[in-house]
Design a protein around this motif. Structure first.
Motif, PDB file in Angstrom:
ATOM      1  N   VAL A 283      29.271  56.306  46.627  1.00  0.00           N
ATOM      2  CA  VAL A 283      28.872  55.061  47.286  1.00  0.00           C
ATOM      3  C   VAL A 283      27.468  54.673  46.830  1.00  0.00           C
ATOM      4  CG1 VAL A 283      28.487  53.893  49.497  1.00  0.00           C
ATOM      5  CG2 VAL A 283      30.279  55.637  49.310  1.00  0.00           C
ATOM      6  N   VAL A 284      27.308  53.413  46.445  1.00  0.00           N
ATOM      7  CA  VAL A 284      26.000  52.908  46.012  1.00  0.00           C
ATOM      8  C   VAL A 284      25.708  51.622  46.771  1.00  0.00           C
ATOM      9  CG1 VAL A 284      24.644  52.033  44.086  1.00  0.00           C
ATOM     10  CG2 VAL A 284      26.255  53.879  43.705  1.00  0.00           C
ATOM     11  N   GLU A 285      24.484  51.506  47.269  1.00  0.00           N
ATOM     12  CA  GLU A 285      24.049  50.275  47.935  1.00  0.00           C
ATOM     13  C   GLU A 285      22.843  49.702  47.217  1.00  0.00           C
ATOM     14  OE1 GLU A 285      23.203  50.732  52.062  1.00  0.00           O
ATOM     15  OE2 GLU A 285      25.225  51.415  52.588  1.00  0.00           O
ATOM     16  N   CYS A 286      22.740  48.380  47.225  1.00  0.00           N
ATOM     17  CA  CYS A 286      21.553  47.732  46.668  1.00  0.00           C
ATOM     18  C   CYS A 286      21.301  46.448  47.446  1.00  0.00           C
ATOM     19  CB  CYS A 286      21.740  47.433  45.178  1.00  0.00           C
ATOM     20  SG  CYS A 286      20.212  46.917  44.395  1.00  0.00           S
ATOM     21  N   GLN A 287      20.056  46.266  47.916  1.00  0.00           N
ATOM     22  CA  GLN A 287      19.748  45.099  48.739  1.00  0.00           C
ATOM     23  C   GLN A 287      18.380  44.494  48.433  1.00  0.00           C
ATOM     24  OE1 GLN A 287      19.476  46.175  52.869  1.00  0.00           O
ATOM     25  NE2 GLN A 287      17.850  47.665  52.529  1.00  0.00           N
TER      26      GLN A 287
END
Length: 358
Positions: free
Chosen positions: A254-258
């Protein structure tokens, strides 16, 4: 130089002679693919054996010069000559050792540093912020570029998680030794009774994967979610679904970017991290039998790796992998990381060389 290394070099010298014969044969000359392969191999061996032959020549000169020490008229001249020859011999020996080490193509790559607060609550997040600044300052000293890919701030400062991209020649070759558990011992800002607490963070250093070797990822294997960014940032943070979460279903990655205002840019950054994580896990599985991995000189980025302890009351930093303690904690947190990384690199290369010459 150890006998095992000399034996290895003499075998390589025989191999070089065989390659020279192959390269002069009509069969190889007419085959461009093999010609290119053998020529490349020949060049590398030729450079190595040339230095080895120089080393052998210096060794003979040292032996003959030592005989002159018995002559009173030549004693001082022989002594001066021996100093020069011995220095040259050491230089050549170090070059040989470096050239014997296998090429690690990750060494020339840029990398991602993922810093996560582990045990210790708010204090662990504050310490994650300290590590983030330490790596940022180290990058400045080396003229590397830094870019924040993603971050989740702690409630009382620092970060629950922050992902930093570092771009620059040699960045991965040095920072790859930072993966693992980092422990801090100090009186937290949140402690009212003055007691020393122990908190931990994990660091994972992942080489950036070049587009030419990226693992094929099918869109059907991806689950992509959008959500509103959290943290500082004004109205945009609260009103725009620009943050991206990508789940690679087959591996559960899982990868998040904000951090970007644009959903497209966040997705692009997240995909670059995803490619790198999947590739790093693939390489990790291939290297599980490697004794250097087992000895934890190259950390895995797991919490179970106890790489380093930062003890504030004693102004001490200890790297547990090589039992090195230095009493200059502030210098290290201000980016003077080479005093820790260089000894680890030397130990790693020594162990690697011993494996090669077995």
């Amino acid at each position: 130089m150890k006998k095992s290394i000399i034996d290895k070099l003499e075998k390589l010298q025989i191999k070089l002679t065989r390659l020279e014969k192959l390269l002069s044969s009509k069969k190889i000359i007419s085959n461009q693919k093999k010609l290119k392969k053998y020529s490349k191999e020949h060049l590398k061996l030729f450079n190595l054996i040339s230095i080895f032959l120089k080393w052998k020549k210096i060794k003979k000169e040292i032996k003959s010069t030592k005989i002159l020490l018995n002559d009173p008229d030549m004693f001082e001249i022989a002594q001066d000559e021996l100093k020069i020859l011995n220095l040259e011999k050491i230089t050549l020996k170090n070059k040989i050792k470096t050239m014997l080490l296998p090429d690690d193509f990750n060494n020339i790559k840029s990398c991602f540093i993922e810093i996560r607060a582990a045990t210790g609550g708010d204090e662990a997040a504050i310490f994650a912020g300290d590590l983030f600044r330490m790596y940022g300052k180290y990058a400045e000293y080396n003229n590397w570029d830094t870019e924040i890919i993603s971050s989740h701030e702690g409630e009382k400062g620092g970060f629950k998680e922050i992902i930093l991209k570092i771009t620059g020649l040699g960045s991965c070759s040095k920072l790859k030794f930072e993966s693992g558990g980092h422990r801090v011992q100090r009186i937290p800002q949140t402690e009212s009774q003055g007691r020393i607490h122990t908190s931990t963070c994990t660091v994972a250093v992942i080489p950036e994967v070049q587009s030419s070797i990226k693992t094929v990822i099918n869109n059907s294997d991806l689950k992509i979610d959008t959500f509103r960014s959290s943290g500082a940032g004004g109205q945009h943070v609260n009103t725009t679904d620009s943050a991206i979460r990508i789940t690679h279903i087959p591996t559960g990655t899982v990868v998040e970017c904000q951090d970007e205002r644009s959903q497209h840019k966040n997705k692009s950054k997240a995909m670059s991290i995803l490619y790198s994580r999947i590739h790093a896990n693939k390489i990790k599985k291939q290297n599980q039998k490697n004794s250097l991995i087992r000895k934890n000189l190259l950390g895995t980025g797991d919490r179970s790796d106890r790489n380093r302890t930062y003890n504030f009351p004693k102004n001490r930093v200890t790297d547990h992998r090589i039992n090195l303690s230095l009493y200059c904690l502030n210098d290290i947190l201000n980016g003077n990381l080479d005093i820790l990384i260089t000894p680890i690199m030397q130990e790693y290369n020594t162990k690697l060389l011993l494996q090669i010459v077995k």
